[in-house]
Write an enzyme that holds these catalytic residues in place. Structure first.
Site, mmCIF file in Angstrom:
data_model
loop_
_atom_site.group_PDB
_atom_site.id
_atom_site.type_symbol
_atom_site.label_atom_id
_atom_site.label_comp_id
_atom_site.label_asym_id
_atom_site.label_seq_id
_atom_site.Cartn_x
_atom_site.Cartn_y
_atom_site.Cartn_z
ATOM 1 N N LYS A 1 0.821 -1.217 0.000
ATOM 2 C CA LYS A 1 0.000 0.000 0.000
ATOM 3 C C LYS A 1 0.857 1.270 0.000
ATOM 4 C CE LYS A 1 -2.336 -1.305 3.690
ATOM 5 N NZ LYS A 1 -1.962 -2.737 3.778
ATOM 6 N N THR A 2 1.861 1.309 0.854
ATOM 7 C CA THR A 2 2.651 2.537 0.966
ATOM 8 C C THR A 2 3.469 2.790 -0.294
ATOM 9 O OG1 THR A 2 2.758 2.370 3.373
ATOM 10 C CG2 THR A 2 4.443 3.709 2.308
ATOM 11 N N GLU B 1 -3.986 5.620 1.809
ATOM 12 C CA GLU B 1 -3.953 4.175 1.951
ATOM 13 C C GLU B 1 -5.235 3.711 2.636
ATOM 14 O OE1 GLU B 1 -0.344 2.632 3.664
ATOM 15 O OE2 GLU B 1 0.813 4.293 2.814
#
Length: 459
Positions: A122-123, A166
């Site tokens: 996600k990051t 996110e």
């Protein structure tokens, strides 16, 4: 649930304000005229920045920090009912919402809200997508789960309809969101202290996909097992990405460079193609890049602009981050804390120049360590040498009697050179005595294991 009127700023207190997401949300409220206070267990660069910007920060959490008048309290998933501040707020009948609920309410203020979900990546994907939005001059508001060098932190306040964040599945947090565009990178077992099994996790991701409107889009990895079931009955159009032409968007001509970063051709459903060169290592980051490129195409961003942005993207901090060189030993830090992430990182390391690979791993939470003990051993066995720290407890207490020694036993049974030390200081001494020039040393985990490499480098 308490509804915020963003035209009428109020006084808000954050329990756990030092978290990467909470601090960003606090900054957004402050930029909109809200009075912000908050507490955390320790001071950090994030809490210090909040203080510089006018927030009242308390280090340590106690009932006395809840000082009226307060209009609203925001708390994280890690806060339990026995937290003294939480208990005091309940006693005073103060309105309370979760971090996810606040983020969802903020998202409703943006016409093009983008949420990046998945068990892993996600990051990094949010960082890639952020660089593309910035390169396209869309002036987005960004809230990232890591420090992004190009914006000098984890937050950028924009002045447009574009908002990117996110979206974490833990405690079903992302079901409080209001995205127009959603990305699902992968779906695997994790957070088994909350979810019962993979079926419950898949159901959560299906509910997330169902949040997307008809005029939005779901971008999903076609390599997810039975991904079609996650899209059934949703209103939004579905756009797939993957490593074969069975997906709507896909890549060909994969080549890995000298330092583990890939280049490839990106293909669109209408026959266009674009060469892409990455500046982050590992095959898993090709998949993350594909997701961000699909988003770019759906937002009508020129693919040449997107490709140029990806070339300049070095990723967020703690994602295969080069920390420095110590006597010829290259020191890398990585956030991997799930077996799949460990496999991806160590696989990427194989393409990075080195003699022998050392991995200092800090298991993250007791429940995750117990649930994936054999998987952790399998994943870590890709390293030549493994050094284990104690388990990083995070939000948990050790009620199940698990320890890093259990993981060490599994690795020794696989004939992996594995060592366990209860203190960072002992680990640092051991590494200084045993690493030699041209070795690659990776500190790995979601806790504070990064300090080992930084201490060795004198940072």
């Amino acid at each position: 649930m308490y509804k915020i009127d963003f035209d009428n700023p109020i006084a808000v207190h954050f329990i756990g304000i030092g978290g990467i997401s909470m601090s960003g949300l606090a900054q957004i409220l402050m930029a909109n005229g809200f009075k912000v206070s908050g507490s955390d267990n320790r001071a950090s660069e994030l809490t210090e920045e909040l203080e510089r910007n006018g927030a009242t920060i308390y280090i340590g959490q106690c009932a006395a920090n809840i000082k009226e008048p307060l209009d609203l309290v925001v708390y994280t998933a890690a806060i339990r009912e026995d937290n003294p501040e939480f208990a005091r707020c309940k006693e005073l009948s103060l309105p309370m919402i979760t971090r996810a609920e606040l983020l969802g309410q903020i998202m409703r203020n943006y016409g093009h809200a983008i949420a990046v979900s998945g068990t892993h990546g996600k990051t990094t994907t949010s960082s890639m997508a952020s660089e593309i939005l910035l390169a396209a001059d869309l002036d987005p508001t960004l809230t990232i789960g890591g420090i992004l060098k190009s914006i000098g932190g984890n937050l950028k306040l924009g002045n447009s309809e574009y908002f990117l964040t996110e979206a974490c599945e833990y405690t079903n947090s992302f079901l409080s969101f209001y995205p127009k565009y959603g990305i699902i990178l992968n779906v695997e077992e994790d957070h088994l202290d909350f979810f019962k099994d993979i079926n419950e996790i898949r159901d959560s991701f299906h509910k997330f996909a169902s949040l997307l409107p008809e005029d939005g889009a779901l971008i999903i990895n076609s390599d997810i097992d039975n991904y079609i079931a996650l899209t059934e009955g949703i209103a939004a159009p579905v756009h797939t990405f993957g490593f074969s032409d069975a997906a709507d968007y896909y890549c060909t001509d994969l080549h890995v460079g000298d330092h583990g970063a890939y280049k490839f051709l990106f293909h669109t459903p209408d026959g266009r193609s674009q060469e892409v060169i990455l500046n982050v290592v590992g095959l898993h980051n090709v998949s993350n890049a594909l997701a961000s490129l699909v988003l770019a195409d759906l937002l009508h961003i020129d693919l040449q602009i997107a490709a140029k942005a990806l070339l300049s993207c070095s990723g967020a901090n703690r994602r295969f981050e080069l920390k420095g060189n110590l006597g010829g030993v290259t020191v890398i830090d990585d956030y991997a804390h799930h077996p799949t992430e460990i496999k991806a990182t160590l696989s990427a390391a194989k393409d990075y120049p080195h003699r022998e690979l050392w991995c200092v791993f800090q298991p993250h939470t007791y429940t995750r360590t117990q649930a994936f003990l054999d998987d952790f051993a399998d994943a870590l066995s890709a390293a030549d040498h493994v050094v284990l720290t104690d388990i990083y407890a995070a939000r948990e207490k050790n009620t199940i009697g698990i320890s890093s020694v259990d993981l060490q036993k599994k690795l020794l049974q696989k004939n992996v050179d594995c060592h366990y030390f209860s203190s960072f200081g002992d680990i640092e001494i051991f590494l200084l005595q045993n690493c030699i020039p041209n070795d690659l040393l990776i500190t790995m985990g979601a806790g504070d294991v990064v300090k080992i490499g930084e201490n060795l480098l004198g940072k």
